[in-house]
Scaffold this active site. Structure first.
Site, mmCIF file in Angstrom:
data_model
loop_
_atom_site.group_PDB
_atom_site.id
_atom_site.type_symbol
_atom_site.label_atom_id
_atom_site.label_comp_id
_atom_site.label_asym_id
_atom_site.label_seq_id
_atom_site.Cartn_x
_atom_site.Cartn_y
_atom_site.Cartn_z
ATOM 1 N N SER A 101 53.477 69.823 -13.486
ATOM 2 C CA SER A 101 52.812 69.376 -12.256
ATOM 3 C C SER A 101 53.175 67.965 -11.820
ATOM 4 O O SER A 101 52.872 67.573 -10.687
ATOM 5 C CB SER A 101 51.290 69.479 -12.423
ATOM 6 O OG SER A 101 50.876 70.821 -12.383
ATOM 7 N N LYS A 104 55.036 67.570 -8.609
ATOM 8 C CA LYS A 104 54.357 67.655 -7.311
ATOM 9 C C LYS A 104 54.466 66.361 -6.511
ATOM 10 O O LYS A 104 54.490 66.397 -5.276
ATOM 11 C CB LYS A 104 52.888 68.026 -7.518
ATOM 12 C CG LYS A 104 52.687 69.418 -8.113
ATOM 13 C CD LYS A 104 51.244 69.669 -8.514
ATOM 14 C CE LYS A 104 51.068 71.047 -9.140
ATOM 15 N NZ LYS A 104 49.686 71.288 -9.598
ATOM 16 N N TYR A 225 59.245 76.702 -6.688
ATOM 17 C CA TYR A 225 58.119 75.997 -7.314
ATOM 18 C C TYR A 225 58.151 76.186 -8.831
ATOM 19 O O TYR A 225 57.986 75.220 -9.592
ATOM 20 C CB TYR A 225 56.791 76.498 -6.742
ATOM 21 C CG TYR A 225 55.590 75.902 -7.439
ATOM 22 C CD1 TYR A 225 55.219 74.578 -7.228
ATOM 23 C CD2 TYR A 225 54.838 76.659 -8.333
ATOM 24 C CE1 TYR A 225 54.131 74.024 -7.873
ATOM 25 C CE2 TYR A 225 53.746 76.115 -8.985
ATOM 26 C CZ TYR A 225 53.400 74.801 -8.760
ATOM 27 O OH TYR A 225 52.331 74.247 -9.414
ATOM 28 N N TYR A 277 43.489 66.207 -12.003
ATOM 29 C CA TYR A 277 42.667 67.382 -11.701
ATOM 30 C C TYR A 277 41.182 67.064 -11.750
ATOM 31 O O TYR A 277 40.761 66.013 -11.270
ATOM 32 C CB TYR A 277 43.048 68.544 -12.615
ATOM 33 C CG TYR A 277 44.512 68.856 -12.526
ATOM 34 C CD1 TYR A 277 45.066 69.251 -11.306
ATOM 35 C CD2 TYR A 277 45.351 68.711 -13.618
ATOM 36 C CE1 TYR A 277 46.424 69.515 -11.199
ATOM 37 C CE2 TYR A 277 46.714 68.970 -13.514
ATOM 38 C CZ TYR A 277 47.237 69.376 -12.287
ATOM 39 O OH TYR A 277 48.581 69.621 -12.187
ATOM 40 N N VAL A 295 51.162 69.991 -17.687
ATOM 41 C CA VAL A 295 50.792 70.738 -18.893
ATOM 42 C C VAL A 295 51.933 70.814 -19.903
ATOM 43 O O VAL A 295 51.750 71.351 -20.993
ATOM 44 C CB VAL A 295 50.282 72.160 -18.550
ATOM 45 C CG1 VAL A 295 48.988 72.082 -17.774
ATOM 46 C CG2 VAL A 295 51.332 72.965 -17.817
#
Length: 342
Positions: A101, A104, A225, A277, A295
């Site tokens: 992530s 991103k 992605y 998050y 992760v």
């Protein structure tokens, strides 16, 4: 230069001793007279890493993506890019892991570079959240993703990058290679396939986005992605990315090709409110710096106008954030009084 380096080393040792003996107030008064980040040494990072090594056994390696479950939970690394661009790393610095992530923030930059902030954020929000990274109920209630840091927003962001086939992926890869000054950076085919084969929830999110009229095209956009999440990096790469966004998108070696204070503020603000998050609020209270986790075990941190930090330890807490990485960052922040909030 040698004299300055010696003086910094001595001052760093004095501060470390004061902290170890509990006199943090006096240490902070010394730090406030100059930029404490200039005092970071390999020994300082090594001491912090060894102190927190036990946290490698306090979490769980991500196994919902089968290939990630094969990672060595004992691996740990800690890197910093100082204000002058110097890179300091300790631990398993050559150990590669997938960016997940953290990618991103790169795809968001690429998309905004191409289309402008307004067009991207007309289709998603700037909001923080108390929900997990794969939450998507707001696509039904609000019609668009909460922010570009959650999977729904990130899948949409990548799908909005111009180009057919894997051209959007190549743009993201090229940006990572530029920021890290490493043309060898690529993605793991095995992790990509593992993500694709098990990514049913993300596939569902893609079709909800399509149903809401936010994205057009077929699943090759989703494949990009999956592939961007599978880009392999090291803790040093993450520290360079953190430095880049901390310093108006200027590279660690001073290259100003993408210099932009507005882009820097956009990315860091999203990192601060949603980069960890549902833990982002608590993390802002304890660490107080723009950060983004993945992760794969990585965390990237930007200390605005100053340094970049990268950590790696694949053992995760229930929210998907590296346990040892968090504690290493927290110790460095407390030792050098780096939080934005004084």
């Amino acid at each position: 230069m040698k004299r300055n380096g010696f003086c910094n080393a001595v001052l760093s040792l004095i501060i470390a001793c004061l902290v170890s003996f509990g006199n943090t107030a006096y240490a902070k008064r010394i730090i406030q007279k100059g930029d404490a980040t200039n005092l970071i040494t390999e020994k300082m990072l090594s001491d912090i890493l060894e102190k927190n090594r036990t946290y490698c056994t306090k979490g769980i390696v991500a196994d919902y993506i089968p290939e990630l479950g094969k990672m060595d939970a004992r691996a740990i690394a800690f890197s910093v890019v100082k204000p002058n661009g110097e890179v300091i790393s300790v631990g398993d610095t050559q150990k590669k892991f997938t960016i997940q992530s953290i990618s991103k923030i790169i795809s968001l930059m690429v998309a905004v570079e191409e289309k402008g902030e307004k067009e991207i954020f007309d289709r998603m929000g700037y909001y923080g959240t108390d929900k997990p990274f794969n939450h998507y109920a707001n696509l039904e209630t609000q019609g668009k993703p909460l922010n570009p840091m959650m999977n729904a927003g990130a899948i949409l962001t990548t799908a909005l990058i111009d180009g057919e086939g894997d051209i959007p992926l190549q743009k993201i890869l090229d940006m990572v290679r530029y920021i890290t000054k490493d043309d060898t950076v690529t993605f793991s085919e095995t992790v990509y396939m593992s993500e694709k084969e098990t990514g049913h929830r993300n596939r569902g999110i893609f079709y909800l986005l399509k149903n809401n009229g936010l994205v057009e095209g077929e699943e090759d956009k989703l494949d990009n992605y999956f592939k961007q999440c599978s880009i392999e990096v090291t803790s040093e790469h993450l520290a360079k990315i953190g430095y880049f966004f901390a310093n108006q998108c200027v590279r660690f070696d001073g290259d100003t090709k993408y210099k932009s204070s507005e882009m820097s503020k956009l990315i860091q603000s999203q990192m601060l409110i949603a980069g960890m998050y549902e833990s982002s609020g608590e993390y802002a209270r304890t660490v107080g710096l723009p950060s983004k986790s993945g992760v794969g075990g990585g965390i990237v941190v930007s200390v605005p106008g100053r340094i970049g930090i990268g950590t790696f330890s694949p053992s995760l807490d229930p929210q998907g954030n590296s346990v040892a990485g968090y504690h290493m960052i927290l110790d460095l922040v407390n030792q050098l009084d780096l939080s934005l909030f004084k």
